[in-house]
Design a protein around this motif. Structure first.
Motif, PDB file in Angstrom:
ATOM      1  N   MET A  28     -39.320  57.475  84.946  1.00  0.00           N
ATOM      2  CA  MET A  28     -37.884  57.324  84.953  1.00  0.00           C
ATOM      3  C   MET A  28     -37.298  57.608  83.571  1.00  0.00           C
ATOM      4  O   MET A  28     -36.309  58.303  83.449  1.00  0.00           O
ATOM      5  N   ILE A  29     -37.904  57.062  82.522  1.00  0.00           N
ATOM      6  CA  ILE A  29     -37.343  57.189  81.181  1.00  0.00           C
ATOM      7  C   ILE A  29     -37.301  58.639  80.717  1.00  0.00           C
ATOM      8  O   ILE A  29     -36.309  59.080  80.160  1.00  0.00           O
ATOM      9  N   ALA A  30     -38.354  59.399  80.944  1.00  0.00           N
ATOM     10  CA  ALA A  30     -38.379  60.792  80.489  1.00  0.00           C
ATOM     11  C   ALA A  30     -37.238  61.587  81.112  1.00  0.00           C
ATOM     12  O   ALA A  30     -36.538  62.336  80.423  1.00  0.00           O
ATOM     13  N   ALA A  31     -37.014  61.411  82.395  1.00  0.00           N
ATOM     14  CA  ALA A  31     -35.919  62.119  83.061  1.00  0.00           C
ATOM     15  C   ALA A  31     -34.569  61.654  82.536  1.00  0.00           C
ATOM     16  O   ALA A  31     -33.646  62.451  82.354  1.00  0.00           O
ATOM     17  N   LEU A  32     -34.469  60.382  82.266  1.00  0.00           N
ATOM     18  CA  LEU A  32     -33.221  59.799  81.784  1.00  0.00           C
ATOM     19  C   LEU A  32     -32.775  60.445  80.474  1.00  0.00           C
ATOM     20  O   LEU A  32     -31.606  60.749  80.284  1.00  0.00           O
ATOM     21  N   PHE A  33     -33.724  60.685  79.584  1.00  0.00           N
ATOM     22  CA  PHE A  33     -33.361  61.186  78.274  1.00  0.00           C
ATOM     23  C   PHE A  33     -33.229  62.694  78.206  1.00  0.00           C
ATOM     24  O   PHE A  33     -32.922  63.241  77.167  1.00  0.00           O
ATOM     25  N   ARG A  34     -33.402  63.372  79.322  1.00  0.00           N
ATOM     26  CA  ARG A  34     -33.129  64.808  79.369  1.00  0.00           C
ATOM     27  C   ARG A  34     -31.654  65.069  79.682  1.00  0.00           C
ATOM     28  O   ARG A  34     -31.170  66.156  79.488  1.00  0.00           O
ATOM     29  N   ARG A  35     -30.981  64.062  80.187  1.00  0.00           N
ATOM     30  CA  ARG A  35     -29.570  64.229  80.556  1.00  0.00           C
ATOM     31  C   ARG A  35     -28.725  63.235  79.740  1.00  0.00           C
ATOM     32  O   ARG A  35     -28.864  62.025  79.884  1.00  0.00           O
ATOM     33  N   GLY A  37     -25.598  62.381  79.893  1.00  0.00           N
ATOM     34  CA  GLY A  37     -24.732  61.500  80.673  1.00  0.00           C
ATOM     35  C   GLY A  37     -25.496  60.312  81.230  1.00  0.00           C
ATOM     36  O   GLY A  37     -25.017  59.177  81.192  1.00  0.00           O
ATOM     37  N   ALA A  38     -26.691  60.553  81.731  1.00  0.00           N
ATOM     38  CA  ALA A  38     -27.509  59.458  82.262  1.00  0.00           C
ATOM     39  C   ALA A  38     -27.925  58.513  81.140  1.00  0.00           C
ATOM     40  O   ALA A  38     -27.931  57.293  81.313  1.00  0.00           O
ATOM     41  N   ARG A  39     -28.245  59.072  80.012  1.00  0.00           N
ATOM     42  CA  ARG A  39     -28.635  58.248  78.858  1.00  0.00           C
ATOM     43  C   ARG A  39     -27.468  57.371  78.414  1.00  0.00           C
ATOM     44  O   ARG A  39     -27.638  56.187  78.147  1.00  0.00           O
ATOM     45  N   ARG A  40     -26.292  57.961  78.327  1.00  0.00           N
ATOM     46  CA  ARG A  40     -25.111  57.205  77.907  1.00  0.00           C
ATOM     47  C   ARG A  40     -24.832  56.071  78.879  1.00  0.00           C
ATOM     48  O   ARG A  40     -24.578  54.942  78.465  1.00  0.00           O
ATOM     49  N   ARG A  41     -24.923  56.347  80.172  1.00  0.00           N
ATOM     50  CA  ARG A  41     -24.682  55.307  81.188  1.00  0.00           C
ATOM     51  C   ARG A  41     -25.726  54.196  81.103  1.00  0.00           C
ATOM     52  O   ARG A  41     -25.403  53.028  81.255  1.00  0.00           O
ATOM     53  N   ALA A  42     -26.972  54.570  80.845  1.00  0.00           N
ATOM     54  CA  ALA A  42     -28.032  53.558  80.729  1.00  0.00           C
ATOM     55  C   ALA A  42     -27.779  52.637  79.537  1.00  0.00           C
ATOM     56  O   ALA A  42     -27.916  51.418  79.644  1.00  0.00           O
ATOM     57  N   VAL A  43     -27.379  53.211  78.425  1.00  0.00           N
ATOM     58  CA  VAL A  43     -27.096  52.410  77.228  1.00  0.00           C
ATOM     59  C   VAL A  43     -25.842  51.568  77.451  1.00  0.00           C
ATOM     60  O   VAL A  43     -25.796  50.398  77.047  1.00  0.00           O
ATOM     61  N   GLU A  44     -24.851  52.128  78.104  1.00  0.00           N
ATOM     62  CA  GLU A  44     -23.643  51.346  78.422  1.00  0.00           C
ATOM     63  C   GLU A  44     -23.993  50.158  79.320  1.00  0.00           C
ATOM     64  O   GLU A  44     -23.458  49.068  79.137  1.00  0.00           O
ATOM     65  N   GLY A  45     -24.890  50.365  80.273  1.00  0.00           N
ATOM     66  CA  GLY A  45     -25.324  49.275  81.134  1.00  0.00           C
ATOM     67  C   GLY A  45     -26.067  48.201  80.354  1.00  0.00           C
ATOM     68  O   GLY A  45     -25.866  46.997  80.575  1.00  0.00           O
ATOM     69  N   LEU A  46     -26.930  48.610  79.436  1.00  0.00           N
ATOM     70  CA  LEU A  46     -27.640  47.657  78.581  1.00  0.00           C
ATOM     71  C   LEU A  46     -26.658  46.897  77.714  1.00  0.00           C
ATOM     72  O   LEU A  46     -26.745  45.664  77.600  1.00  0.00           O
ATOM     73  N   HIS A  47     -25.716  47.600  77.137  1.00  0.00           N
ATOM     74  CA  HIS A  47     -24.692  46.965  76.301  1.00  0.00           C
ATOM     75  C   HIS A  47     -23.880  45.957  77.116  1.00  0.00           C
ATOM     76  O   HIS A  47     -23.614  44.846  76.650  1.00  0.00           O
ATOM     77  N   LEU A 103     -35.551  46.818  80.608  1.00  0.00           N
ATOM     78  CA  LEU A 103     -34.350  46.572  79.806  1.00  0.00           C
ATOM     79  C   LEU A 103     -33.179  47.414  80.293  1.00  0.00           C
ATOM     80  O   LEU A 103     -32.047  46.933  80.370  1.00  0.00           O
ATOM     81  N   LEU A 104     -33.457  48.682  80.605  1.00  0.00           N
ATOM     82  CA  LEU A 104     -32.386  49.573  81.046  1.00  0.00           C
ATOM     83  C   LEU A 104     -32.042  49.390  82.520  1.00  0.00           C
ATOM     84  O   LEU A 104     -30.935  49.723  82.937  1.00  0.00           O
ATOM     85  N   GLY A 105     -32.971  48.854  83.295  1.00  0.00           N
ATOM     86  CA  GLY A 105     -32.737  48.660  84.727  1.00  0.00           C
ATOM     87  C   GLY A 105     -32.143  47.295  85.018  1.00  0.00           C
ATOM     88  O   GLY A 105     -30.941  47.145  85.219  1.00  0.00           O
ATOM     89  N   ALA A 106     -32.982  46.288  85.007  1.00  0.00           N
ATOM     90  CA  ALA A 106     -32.550  44.923  85.335  1.00  0.00           C
ATOM     91  C   ALA A 106     -31.770  44.275  84.197  1.00  0.00           C
ATOM     92  O   ALA A 106     -31.012  43.341  84.406  1.00  0.00           O
ATOM     93  N   GLY A 107     -31.978  44.764  82.986  1.00  0.00           N
ATOM     94  CA  GLY A 107     -31.315  44.185  81.826  1.00  0.00           C
ATOM     95  C   GLY A 107     -32.237  43.223  81.104  1.00  0.00           C
ATOM     96  O   GLY A 107     -33.305  42.868  81.596  1.00  0.00           O
ATOM     97  N   PRO A 108     -31.824  42.783  79.932  1.00  0.00           N
ATOM     98  CA  PRO A 108     -32.654  41.874  79.150  1.00  0.00           C
ATOM     99  C   PRO A 108     -32.827  40.527  79.870  1.00  0.00           C
ATOM    100  O   PRO A 108     -31.863  39.989  80.414  1.00  0.00           O
ATOM    101  N   PRO A 109     -34.044  39.974  79.845  1.00  0.00           N
ATOM    102  CA  PRO A 109     -34.306  38.715  80.540  1.00  0.00           C
ATOM    103  C   PRO A 109     -33.961  37.484  79.694  1.00  0.00           C
ATOM    104  O   PRO A 109     -34.835  36.698  79.321  1.00  0.00           O
ATOM    105  N   PHE A 110     -32.686  37.323  79.380  1.00  0.00           N
ATOM    106  CA  PHE A 110     -32.273  36.160  78.592  1.00  0.00           C
ATOM    107  C   PHE A 110     -32.357  34.897  79.446  1.00  0.00           C
ATOM    108  O   PHE A 110     -31.972  34.910  80.614  1.00  0.00           O
TER     109      PHE A 110
END
Length: 185
Positions: free
Chosen positions: A1-8, A10-20, A163-170
């Motif tokens: 999943m991660i390798a594909a994510l970082f080729r695009r 827009g997908a990378r930006r959305r993943a980081v926005e979700g983490l944020h 971390l990018l999927g479910a989010g940080p386990p706080f």
């Protein structure tokens, strides 16, 4: 999943926005303010956000590539949000730069202090740095320190996909609030 994510991008930006967004939600949990004594002020909310971002960055910095890229994108997203918040509060263009420089110095200073205490597993140092930074020098940070240690331990088991999927386990902050004291007669 991660390798594909970082080729695009827009997908990378959305993943980081979700983490944020997940980190921001964790930093706004009511138990931090009601049970762990984080001041419910603009400064207190900044401190809670910094604390949670720093904890996630600690984990990202220990993961293999492309976690370092995610860490940098996360820092960029956080500071873009802070810049927008200052402008929304009415800070003019001339003042935003100075304030952002101060916020950046505060953020990185806190990261250094939290990292040192956590890496050394020094509970007293962690309580002291949290009391000084998050609680504004007032109160006992024992509950907050226990929360931070538990969060750091939970994050240690997280991978980048998690971390990018479910989010940080706080953990839930309420679990670390000190028991109420007082005379119950």
């Amino acid at each position: 999943m991660i390798a594909a994510l970082f080729r695009r991008d827009g997908a990378r930006r959305r993943a980081v926005e979700g983490l944020h967004a997940a980190i921001s939600l964790a930093a706004r949990r009511p138990g931090l303010y009601t049970g762990l004594a984080v001041p419910d002020t603009v400064e207190g909310r900044f401190e809670a956000l910094c604390l949670h971002v720093i904890l996630v960055l600690r984990r990202l910095n220990r993961l293999p590539a492309p976690a370092a890229d995610v860490a940098q994108d996360l820092v960029n997203a956080v500071f873009t949000q802070l810049d927008a918040a200052l402008r929304e509060l009415g800070v003019g263009d001339m003042g935003v730069g100075k304030r952002m420089k101060k916020l950046g110095a505060a953020f990185y200073g806190r990261a250094t202090g939290y990292d040192a205490a956590l890496d050394a597993r020094d509970d007293a140092a962690l309580r002291a740095v949290l009391a000084r930074n998050v609680l504004g020098g007032e109160g006992d940070a024992a509950g907050l320190a226990a929360y931070v240690l538990a969060a750091d331990a939970a994050l240690a088991g997280a991978d980048l996909d998690g971390l990018l999927g479910a989010g940080p386990p706080f953990p839930e902050p309420d679990a670390f609030a000190p028991a109420p004291t007082g005379d119950r007669t």
